[in-house]
Design a protein around this motif. Sequence first.
Motif, short mmCIF file in Angstrom:
data_model
loop_
_atom_site.label_atom_id
_atom_site.label_comp_id
_atom_site.label_asym_id
_atom_site.label_seq_id
_atom_site.Cartn_x
_atom_site.Cartn_y
_atom_site.Cartn_z
N HIS A 253 0.84 -1.21 0.00
CA HIS A 253 0.00 0.00 0.00
C HIS A 253 0.86 1.25 0.00
N LEU A 254 1.93 1.24 0.80
CA LEU A 254 2.80 2.41 0.86
C LEU A 254 3.53 2.63 -0.45
N LEU B 48 -6.49 2.29 1.31
CA LEU B 48 -5.53 2.87 2.26
C LEU B 48 -6.16 4.07 2.97
N GLU B 49 -6.85 4.92 2.23
CA GLU B 49 -7.50 6.08 2.85
C GLU B 49 -8.57 5.64 3.84
N ALA B 50 -9.28 4.58 3.49
CA ALA B 50 -10.32 4.09 4.39
C ALA B 50 -9.71 3.53 5.67
N GLU B 51 -8.59 2.83 5.53
CA GLU B 51 -7.93 2.26 6.72
C GLU B 51 -7.37 3.36 7.61
N ILE B 52 -6.79 4.39 6.99
CA ILE B 52 -6.21 5.49 7.76
C ILE B 52 -7.30 6.37 8.36
N GLY B 53 -8.37 6.56 7.59
CA GLY B 53 -9.45 7.44 8.04
C GLY B 53 -9.23 8.87 7.64
N ALA B 54 -8.49 9.08 6.55
CA ALA B 54 -8.24 10.44 6.07
C ALA B 54 -7.99 10.39 4.58
N GLU B 55 -8.40 11.45 3.88
CA GLU B 55 -8.11 11.53 2.45
C GLU B 55 -6.66 11.94 2.25
N LEU B 56 -6.00 11.27 1.29
CA LEU B 56 -4.60 11.54 1.02
C LEU B 56 -4.42 12.40 -0.23
N ARG C 292 -2.92 17.67 3.22
CA ARG C 292 -1.93 17.84 4.29
C ARG C 292 -1.56 16.48 4.89
N ALA C 293 -2.54 15.59 5.05
CA ALA C 293 -2.27 14.25 5.56
C ALA C 293 -1.41 13.47 4.57
N GLY C 294 -1.67 13.67 3.28
CA GLY C 294 -0.89 12.97 2.26
C GLY C 294 0.56 13.41 2.24
#
Length: 313
Positions: free
Chosen positions: A5-6, A39-47, A59-61
């Motif tokens: 994923h990374l 990946l965005e769903a697992e993290i809980g933030a839009e990248l 900013r999270a991305g």
Amino acid sequence: MELRHLRYFVAVAERLNFTAAAESLGVSQPPLSQQIRDLEAEIGAELFERTSRRVVLTRAGVDLLERSRGILAQAQEAAERARAIGSGSAGIIKIGLTGSVLTGPIGELIRLFRSTHGPVEVRIHELPPDQQIAHLKARLVDLCFQRSPPHDPDLVTEIAWHERVGVVMAGGHALSRAQRLALTDLAGQPYLSLRLRDSRFANDLWRAGLAAGFAPDPCQEVVEATSLMSLAAAGLGIALIPEFASILRHPKAAFRVLAPPVPAADVHAIRLNIVDAVVDRFLGLMRDRSPGIADALRGEVDRLNEDAPDRGA
């Protein structure tokens, strides 16, 4: 979250183009887009901010990109190091031995190994013989060097180098007038010994003395051969020691090689019966170079023995 994923995220983040990222990864675009959404769903933030015209990091991305590069670099480094260790070209080799073994070829072998296998670190652990075996089985050391190895089906043993046994005594001792002695010549002499409870080699010498009619009754027991030389130099008795230990002899001591029959002081390399490429490389060097190093040391012992004056004359 997986490294995959990374890697996918970094490919998109560096190009800001899903099509170009998919081509660089050798995958099609729809599965790549799905992986990023997962990946965005697992993290809980839009990248990413996506529009019909562009892709921009949030900013999270931006923060995840910086950290992901470090994680992927560390993972790559770890994989490369594991690969190098597996091939025997990197890692650490831990060697268990006693002090008297260090007077033989082992020091030169370690120097040669370092010069040809620089990425491999060699660490010495000076331990009594029984502790060496315990450490070997616990994987605290990788290789041991002993004179009288145990019979153990879990261990693989081979000769590291040949070494003779000799007698050390005070320089003015009557026995020092002879250039070579036999075990029977030692009868009636106060006997200095390595500690019998710690050393199988000391017990081998004790039994050999009995078989030759020389009943060794230790008046002192010590841990190292250098201690035996100091006691012998002080006139407290005679001692049997490996020949290469005599190179570090006390200035007031004399050393004479014993004539056969006498047990050898041969040193054995001991390892676990497992595959270990680093240990195999060290043993390969040992097999190739230790005979020549031992011969040179033996010549030095003989030269010192021939040149040594009778200090009692």
